[in-house]
Design an enzyme around this catalytic site. Sequence first.
Site, PDB file in Angstrom:
ATOM      1  N   ASP A   1      52.599  32.245  90.138  1.00 22.27           N
ATOM      2  CA  ASP A   1      52.074  33.291  91.019  1.00 22.27           C
ATOM      3  C   ASP A   1      51.245  34.247  90.177  1.00 22.27           C
ATOM      4  OD1 ASP A   1      51.695  34.984  93.306  1.00 22.27           O
ATOM      5  OD2 ASP A   1      53.634  34.324  94.072  1.00 22.27           O
TER       6      ASP A   1
ATOM      7  N   HIS B   1      48.933  28.981 105.268  1.00 23.30           N
ATOM      8  CA  HIS B   1      48.665  29.707 106.518  1.00 23.30           C
ATOM      9  C   HIS B   1      48.070  31.090 106.275  1.00 23.30           C
ATOM     10  CE1 HIS B   1      52.571  32.252 107.328  1.00 23.30           C
ATOM     11  NE2 HIS B   1      52.157  32.399 106.081  1.00 23.30           N
TER      12      HIS B   1
ATOM     13  N   PHE C   1      45.985  30.429  92.059  1.00 29.28           N
ATOM     14  CA  PHE C   1      45.747  29.047  92.495  1.00 29.28           C
ATOM     15  C   PHE C   1      44.327  28.853  93.009  1.00 29.28           C
ATOM     16  CE2 PHE C   1      48.838  30.626  95.969  1.00 29.28           C
ATOM     17  CZ  PHE C   1      47.858  31.314  96.672  1.00 29.28           C
TER      18      PHE C   1
END
Length: 329
Positions: A193, A239, A221
Amino acid sequence: MALLRLVSGAWTAQAVHVAARLGIADLLADGPKAPDMLAAATGAHGPTLGRLLRALASLGVFAEQPDGRFGLTPLAGGLRRDAEGSLRDYAVMMGDEWHWRAWGELLHSVQTGKTGFEKLHGEPIFDYLGKHPDEAAVFDQAMVAIHGRETAAIIAAYDFSQFHEIIDLGGGNGSQLCEILAATPEGKGVVFDLAHVIKRAKATIATAGLDSRCRTVGGSFFDSVPAGADAYILRHIIHDWDDEKSLTILRNIHRAMGPDGRLLLVEGVIPPGNEPCFGKLLDLTMLTIPGGKERTAEEYRTLLRAAGFDLTRIVPTQAEVSVIEGKKL
């Protein structure tokens, strides 16, 4: 009356938020109390707090006793910090200004396709949270509250023991991967992360006693992801983004993943028809705040294929999410 309740839903959300923020349910854990006693413990105004609790009691959240005291109900119990599946932190986030004011820009989002959050705050939500650690902590806790119960359902539905190393992309505080590794004693993992997020994962991993099997890597990412893992899991990540940004993430995974690796998206899958579905409302949150979307099975199939993956199967769980499995074409 049904329409009136829907139109007045913001009132209910704010009332529950205030009760959650004040910790009223925790104060009632040992029995009913009078509003003045609760006010003294929370710094609230006694008569006004009584009005709040009366309104919530009419909705089944708290119960007013004949002597004027208020006690817990099953719904109110879900606002206790120590309750299994507690929604206390989620209720706090939903009523916090940075969140609910973005929903006030829903018309702007529907008219333009752009996020209300950026119109209101001038930057994307994750940039904003990176600069506001208090709000970021509430967001993190709220995500655990609303999605934490999903992890057990995911583990029950999908066999993670087949993988030697799992990378949790956008893994946040690491709670999901720690639970997966606890259930698969031979496996290893990586929580990936942003740098300011990954700090919280280190503490979770240490508390779980998994330092020898789990590590953290900081990065984006959108740039690249660690290479060589057997499985790349993303829960409620795709999402958050529109198709263009989602494809950037998925193509980076495609480049990093070996020929036998597996892509695992944990997401809601929108069903056809008019049946009630939390994801259909969550889709409006994705529109208004991060700019993403919930998707149907066919939309996921199309998205994965554009990134070089074949959607091999969709594994439903007992929660409102499925494991969408992909492999390289």
